[in-house]
Design a protein around this motif. Structure first.
Motif, mmCIF file in Angstrom:
data_model
loop_
_atom_site.group_PDB
_atom_site.id
_atom_site.type_symbol
_atom_site.label_atom_id
_atom_site.label_comp_id
_atom_site.label_asym_id
_atom_site.label_seq_id
_atom_site.Cartn_x
_atom_site.Cartn_y
_atom_site.Cartn_z
ATOM 1 N N ASP A 22 0.974 -0.947 -0.095
ATOM 2 C CA ASP A 22 0.130 -0.055 -0.053
ATOM 3 C C ASP A 22 0.968 1.191 0.009
ATOM 4 O O ASP A 22 1.532 1.694 0.968
ATOM 5 C CB ASP A 22 -0.850 0.114 1.359
ATOM 6 N N ASN A 24 -0.319 4.198 -0.782
ATOM 7 C CA ASN A 24 -1.233 5.405 -0.624
ATOM 8 C C ASN A 24 -0.968 6.330 0.316
ATOM 9 O O ASN A 24 -1.745 6.918 1.079
ATOM 10 C CB ASN A 24 -2.545 4.800 -0.538
ATOM 11 N N ARG A 30 4.744 4.391 4.825
ATOM 12 C CA ARG A 30 4.023 3.190 4.565
ATOM 13 C C ARG A 30 5.184 2.438 3.604
ATOM 14 O O ARG A 30 5.172 0.955 3.791
ATOM 15 C CB ARG A 30 2.852 3.312 3.737
ATOM 16 N N HIS A 53 -1.966 0.528 -4.926
ATOM 17 C CA HIS A 53 -2.883 1.462 -5.494
ATOM 18 C C HIS A 53 -2.608 2.906 -5.148
ATOM 19 O O HIS A 53 -1.674 2.836 -4.148
ATOM 20 C CB HIS A 53 -4.355 1.179 -5.133
ATOM 21 N N GLY A 55 -4.736 6.775 -4.452
ATOM 22 C CA GLY A 55 -5.933 7.292 -4.334
ATOM 23 C C GLY A 55 -7.286 6.504 -4.886
ATOM 24 O O GLY A 55 -7.334 5.429 -4.765
ATOM 25 N N ARG A 56 -8.225 7.282 -5.274
ATOM 26 C CA ARG A 56 -9.523 6.507 -5.785
ATOM 27 C C ARG A 56 -9.771 6.808 -7.334
ATOM 28 O O ARG A 56 -10.744 7.444 -7.336
ATOM 29 C CB ARG A 56 -10.630 6.900 -4.816
ATOM 30 N N ARG A 121 -5.964 0.345 -9.223
ATOM 31 C CA ARG A 121 -7.308 0.874 -9.465
ATOM 32 C C ARG A 121 -7.646 1.801 -10.650
ATOM 33 O O ARG A 121 -8.755 2.037 -10.711
ATOM 34 C CB ARG A 121 -7.587 1.966 -7.964
ATOM 35 N N ALA A 150 -2.893 -1.691 5.634
ATOM 36 C CA ALA A 150 -3.723 -0.811 5.423
ATOM 37 C C ALA A 150 -5.033 -0.604 4.375
ATOM 38 O O ALA A 150 -5.616 0.177 4.482
ATOM 39 C CB ALA A 150 -2.720 0.521 4.922
ATOM 40 N N VAL A 151 -4.769 -1.700 3.573
ATOM 41 C CA VAL A 151 -5.966 -1.803 2.532
ATOM 42 C C VAL A 151 -6.647 -2.960 2.692
ATOM 43 O O VAL A 151 -7.430 -3.344 2.079
ATOM 44 C CB VAL A 151 -5.319 -1.383 1.104
ATOM 45 N N HIS A 153 -9.082 -3.909 4.778
ATOM 46 C CA HIS A 153 -10.261 -3.654 5.042
ATOM 47 C C HIS A 153 -10.997 -3.441 3.772
ATOM 48 O O HIS A 153 -12.529 -3.336 3.702
ATOM 49 C CB HIS A 153 -10.652 -2.348 6.151
ATOM 50 N N ARG A 154 -10.728 -3.557 2.538
ATOM 51 C CA ARG A 154 -11.193 -3.422 1.133
ATOM 52 C C ARG A 154 -11.281 -4.797 0.718
ATOM 53 O O ARG A 154 -10.223 -5.395 0.593
ATOM 54 C CB ARG A 154 -10.432 -2.613 0.331
ATOM 55 N N GLY A 355 -8.093 3.553 7.996
ATOM 56 C CA GLY A 355 -9.452 2.728 8.234
ATOM 57 C C GLY A 355 -9.412 1.397 8.642
ATOM 58 O O GLY A 355 -10.087 0.702 9.409
HETATM 59 C C1 3PG Z 1 -5.690 3.842 2.970
HETATM 60 O O1 3PG Z 1 -4.981 4.860 2.660
HETATM 61 O O2 3PG Z 1 -6.273 4.097 4.135
HETATM 62 C C2 3PG Z 1 -5.826 2.687 2.233
HETATM 63 O O3 3PG Z 1 -4.860 2.828 1.320
HETATM 64 C C3 3PG Z 1 -7.176 2.537 1.631
HETATM 65 O O4 3PG Z 1 -7.666 3.501 0.879
HETATM 66 P P1 3PG Z 1 -8.979 3.793 0.553
HETATM 67 O O5 3PG Z 1 -9.555 4.312 1.687
HETATM 68 O O6 3PG Z 1 -9.123 4.606 -0.555
HETATM 69 O O7 3PG Z 1 -9.626 2.371 0.142
#
Ligand code: 3PG
Length: 383
Positions: A22, A24, A30, A53, A55-56, A121, A150-151, A153-154, A355
């Motif tokens: 991650d 991000n 990280r 990934h 961002g979104r 993504r 960190a990701v 939860h997706r 998250g």
């Molecule tokens: C974060 O930064 O919390 C993670 O990479 C998840 O990213 P997301 O909230 O865009 O899914």
């Protein structure tokens, strides 16, 4: 039981690893946290294909396997350069998703090569947990490693569906996250103090609910405190609050918790609460001094502006001074704040999760963790 790379030998980790990381965050913390896992895989003789990934992004057009028209800042090209610097090794960045070509490239590369694919993504299948994308990714490797707590939860394809197609392991960072967070979740020493701030109230509700009967005190600042004051009928002026209507019932229930300590004075600017005041700081410091376990997510004010960082700083110092407490902090803003003031090393553990940490501490099942459990179970049945 999850299988962790740290416990596996070179035979199990043979060939090419598909490594989910991650990247991000704007800074490198990280990425730095993932270096031990990359180094371990390389020591075991693996070739490493990293996927991540940023961002979104949505609606990115893919033409001939090549992403076209996307925000340049969402590309992982810069991350390849950063990683090369941190790892002191060549990283081959692959800017497209022509999997046949990638397969050929990675198969022909000498052992110990490291590849980084473009932002996953950009592909719609990632977010949709599409098994077709997972299968394509799996075709690049012999085994899969998740070092992206960190990701986790997706339920993205490279986090969840992928584990259906490859032997799957947790990385070293992932393992540490589970160990430290589980400790706080299941066997915290008391008094347990949970400090919640930041710009949203909604994402803190799960933790408040889960620890309702377990925490000795919740110390609240930021949007969570403003929202609860608002729910209790206080005029919070132009302060940041969460207006999520579906949360209202829950917020009302939380506002009646007896172990909830809300700020009693504030620092304001133009009718908006931007930090906790001196009386609240004293109250929070007193509780933190007594604590044996401390969990912190979210600054207590607009901490990026030094004049509104006093509350967060006082809390951070109080935690640092309490040598008897087991202390955890997480969430991008909180970690960046602690790093800025060089206080991160004073904590027992810094979670890479924002998250993900909150969901884990709310007692929720994270898809990335369940997926690693599931693959183990599936393999057990086959034998
Ligand atoms: C974060 O930064 O919390 C993670 O990479 C998840 O990213 P997301 O909230 O865009 O899914």
């Amino acid at each position: 039981m999850i299988r962790y790379v740290s416990k596996e030998n070179s035979r199990a980790l043979h060939g090419t690893a598909l490594l989910r990381l991650d990247f991000n965050t704007e800074d490198e913390w990280r990425m730095t946290a993932t270096l031990p896992t990359i180094k371990l895989l390389l020591r075991r003789g693996a070739t490493v294909v990293i996927v991540s990934h940023r961002g979104r992004p949505s609606g990115v057009k893919i033409a001939g396997g090549q992403p076209v028209k996307f925000e340049k800042k969402l590309s992982l090209k810069r991350d390849a350069m950063r990683l090369a610097r941190l790892l002191r090794r060549k990283i081959r960045f692959i800017p497209h998703f022509r999997f046949k070509e990638i397969r050929r490239k990675t198969a022909q590369a000498p052992r110990g090569s490291v590849f980084l694919l473009e932002n996953l993504r950009f592909l719609r299948g990632e977010d949709a947990n599409d098994p077709r994308l997972a299968r394509e990714l799996a075709s690049l490797a012999d085994f899969y490693v998740n070092d992206a707590f960190a990701v986790s939860h997706r339920d993205d394809a490279s986090v969840d569906a992928i584990t259906k197609f490859l032997p799957s392991y947790g990385g070293m960072g992932f393992e540490r996250e589970i160990r430290f967070l589980s400790h706080a979740l299941t066997q915290p020493k008391h008094p347990l103090v949970i400090i919640l701030g930041g710009g949203k109230a909604h994402d803190k509700l799960g933790v408040l609910r889960y620890f309702r009967a377990k925490a000795d005190w919740f110390l609240l600042g930021g949007a969570a405190a403003n929202t609860l004051h608002f729910v209790r009928g206080m005029n919070v002026g132009r302060s940041l609050i969460d207006r999520e209507r579906s949360d209202l019932k829950m917020l009302k229930a939380v506002s009646r918790y007896e172990n909830l300590i809300l700020p009693s004075d504030w620092i304001t600017r133009r009718n908006a609460i931007l930090d906790i005041g001196p009386r609240t700081i004293r109250e929070f410091e007193k509780r933190i001094r007594q604590a044996r376990t401390i969990i912190w997510s979210g600054p207590l004010g607009l901490a990026e502006e030094p004049r509104f960082a006093k509350g967060s700083l006082a809390v951070a110092w109080a935690i640092a001074a309490n040598r008897r407490a087991f202390s955890i902090a997480g969430g991008g803003e909180t970690v960046m704040f602690l790093k800025k003031y060089r206080l991160d090393k004073k904590f027992s553990f810094i979670s890479t999760g924002g998250g993900a940490m909150l969901d884990f501490l709310a007692g929720e099942k994270l898809p990335g963790i369940s997926a690693l459990h599931r693959t183990r179970a599936a393999r057990g049945k086959k034998r």
